[in-house]
Write a protein that holds these residues in place. Structure first.
Motif, PDB file in Angstrom:
ATOM      1  N   ASN A 131       0.834  -1.371   0.130  1.00 11.29           N
ATOM      2  CA  ASN A 131       0.011  -0.049  -0.132  1.00 11.29           C
ATOM      3  C   ASN A 131       0.763   1.089  -0.037  1.00 11.29           C
ATOM      4  OD1 ASN A 131      -2.545  -1.259  -0.248  1.00 11.29           O
ATOM      5  ND2 ASN A 131      -3.259  -0.599   2.032  1.00 11.29           N
ATOM      6  N   CYS A 132       2.195   1.175  -0.096  1.00  8.13           N
ATOM      7  CA  CYS A 132       2.927   2.476   0.125  1.00  8.13           C
ATOM      8  C   CYS A 132       4.304   1.877  -0.479  1.00  8.13           C
ATOM      9  CB  CYS A 132       2.994   2.734   1.683  1.00  8.13           C
ATOM     10  SG  CYS A 132       4.347   4.168   1.909  1.00  8.13           S
ATOM     11  N   GLY A 136       8.163   9.249   0.243  1.00  7.67           N
ATOM     12  CA  GLY A 136       8.798  10.296   1.072  1.00  7.67           C
ATOM     13  C   GLY A 136       8.155  11.731   0.930  1.00  7.67           C
TER      14      GLY A 136
HETATM   15  S1  SF4 Z   1       4.232   7.867   1.100  1.00 12.64           S
HETATM   16 FE1  SF4 Z   1       4.177   7.967  -1.085  1.00 12.64          FE
HETATM   17  S2  SF4 Z   1       3.946   5.965  -1.573  1.00 12.64           S
HETATM   18 FE2  SF4 Z   1       3.526   5.924   0.468  1.00 12.64          FE
HETATM   19  S3  SF4 Z   1       1.343   6.144   0.612  1.00 12.64           S
HETATM   20 FE3  SF4 Z   1       2.202   8.087   0.383  1.00 12.64          FE
HETATM   21  S4  SF4 Z   1       2.098   8.668  -1.648  1.00 12.64           S
HETATM   22 FE4  SF4 Z   1       2.097   6.585  -1.653  1.00 12.64          FE
END
Ligand code: SF4
Ligand code: SF4
Lengths: 233, 137
Positions: A131-132, A136
């Protein structure tokens, strides 16, 4: 959490084959929760490798142990003797754990027992989804709380692309279209105006492209004076 | 010199699994093998760790015996047991070892024939592959 997967056992056995004394080290944090490298997985691996050695007539001493968090030096230090007493250490933590041991004991061999995969959430028992990707610079307040960087195959900021159909992604029809989900979520929140507004190109300077990233919290750092008091160099 | 007897470990649930074993035992049948039974509350409690440890400690084959899948005392325990056995089989295959050494079986309390059949099947496996670390028996 960080989700990892055990390497195929034949690969692990091959990696360890040249060494007489092996220490396998698990981690009780993320990789224990995702059933890849906790205490139980270490015990099973130790047993499986011993059975294989018995079959192949190989003399190899294999010990297994587990630490609370392998990515933190303080926990690793507690098993320093077990690490240094072996010819090779197989880390059953994510690569952060393996690299922590490697950085602490650079002359010692530390190999990865897991393939570190994703920042994932448990979708259902035994299923974890990414999910991520740690870009940054989080933007999910504008996308209904759904990350298009991780969940859209093209990491589009202004989706969906022309290939989205029936809520599925054109890259893989098994995968949900992230932008379709974003649309549904924004509709639910009465914020569909957000999908009509154009999101400018993202500032990627905080992402991985500039090499190794470091996050610093100045007020938490120890001063030179404090480090001396704690015996830290 | 007499051949060493195959060493088999069986994890049996204390419900239908063990009942079926006791029923078979009452028939007075003798077995030419060493079968060590480990009674567990439910085959869902059996972990891959226990199965592998048995093989590591000298068992030639390991079986798990639970209730019939749609008649499990704990509803889905024997389904869990089967999954654990499947995972161990996969681990053995990855290492180039015989996955047949590990097997899951199901029985109802009244199935007196199941235990002798399991023993026969596991003995056949051991005779075929021999002990984990040695000559064929
Ligand atoms: S930090 Fe970046 S990659 Fe992670 S959830 Fe937020 S937008 Fe998506
Ligand atoms: S179909 Fe959806 S998830 Fe797939 S690339 Fe297009 S916008 Fe992204």
């Amino acid at each position: 959490m960080i989700v990892a997967k055990r390497k195929p056992l034949n690969e692990i056995a091959e990696m360890l084959a040249p060494y007489k004394k092996v220490t396998i080290i698990g981690c009780r944090s993320c990789v224990a929760i995702c059933l890849a490298g906790g205490e139980k997985e270490v015990k099973m691996l130790v047993s499986a490798l011993k059975i294989k050695n018995k079959r192949d007539g190989r003399k190899q001493q294999i010990e297994g142990t587990v630490v609370e968090r392998q990515c933190e030096k303080e926990w690793v230090q507690e098993i320093e003797d077990e690490i240094l007493d072996s010819d090779v250490t197989l880390s059953m933590a994510c690569s952060l754990g393996a690299q922590t041991i490697g950085d602490m004991y650079p002359k010692h061999l530390t190999f990865p027992g897991l393939n570190t995969g994703i920042f994932g959430v448990p979708e259902e028992q035994g299923v974890w989804s990414e999910n991520c990707v740690g870009c940054g610079n989080c933007i999910i307040h504008t996308t209904g709380g759904i990350c298009p960087i991780a969940r859209c195959a093209k990491s589009m900021l202004n989706g969906p692309c022309g290939g989205s159909a029936n809520r599925k992604c054109e890259v893989n029809l098994e995968v949900d279209c992230a932008w379709s989900a974003i649309y549904d979520r924004l509709k639910l929140q009465n914020r569909l105006d957000l999908i009509e507004s154009v999101t400018p190109a993202k500032d990627w300077s905080a992402s991985h492209s500039g090499g190794r990233r470091v996050i610093v919290r100045e007020d938490a750092k120890l001063t030179q004076h404090q480090k001396k008091g704690k015996g830290v160099t | 010199m007499t051949e060493p007897r195959p060493k088999i470990v069986g994890f049996c649930c204390e419900r239908h699994g063990m009942d079926a074993v006791v029923l078979a035992a009452r028939s007075g049948k003798q077995f030419e093998v060493s079968v060590r039974l480990v009674q567990v509350p439910c085959t869902g409690r059996v972990d891959g760790m226990h199965i592998l440890r048995s093989l590591e400690e000298g068992a030639d084959a390991v079986f798990v015996l639970g209730c019939l899948e749609k008649n499990c005392y704990y509803d889905t325990g024997s389904i869990e047991g089967r999954k654990r056995v499947g995972y161990v089989k996969q681990m053995l295959s990855e290492l180039g070892l015989e996955k047949e050494r590990v097997e899951m079986f199901n029985a109802a309390s009244s199935n007196s024939w199941v235990f002798p059949e399991i023993v026969a099947k596991m003995v056949e496996v051991v005779r075929k592959f021999g002990p984990v670390g040695g000559e064929k028996r």
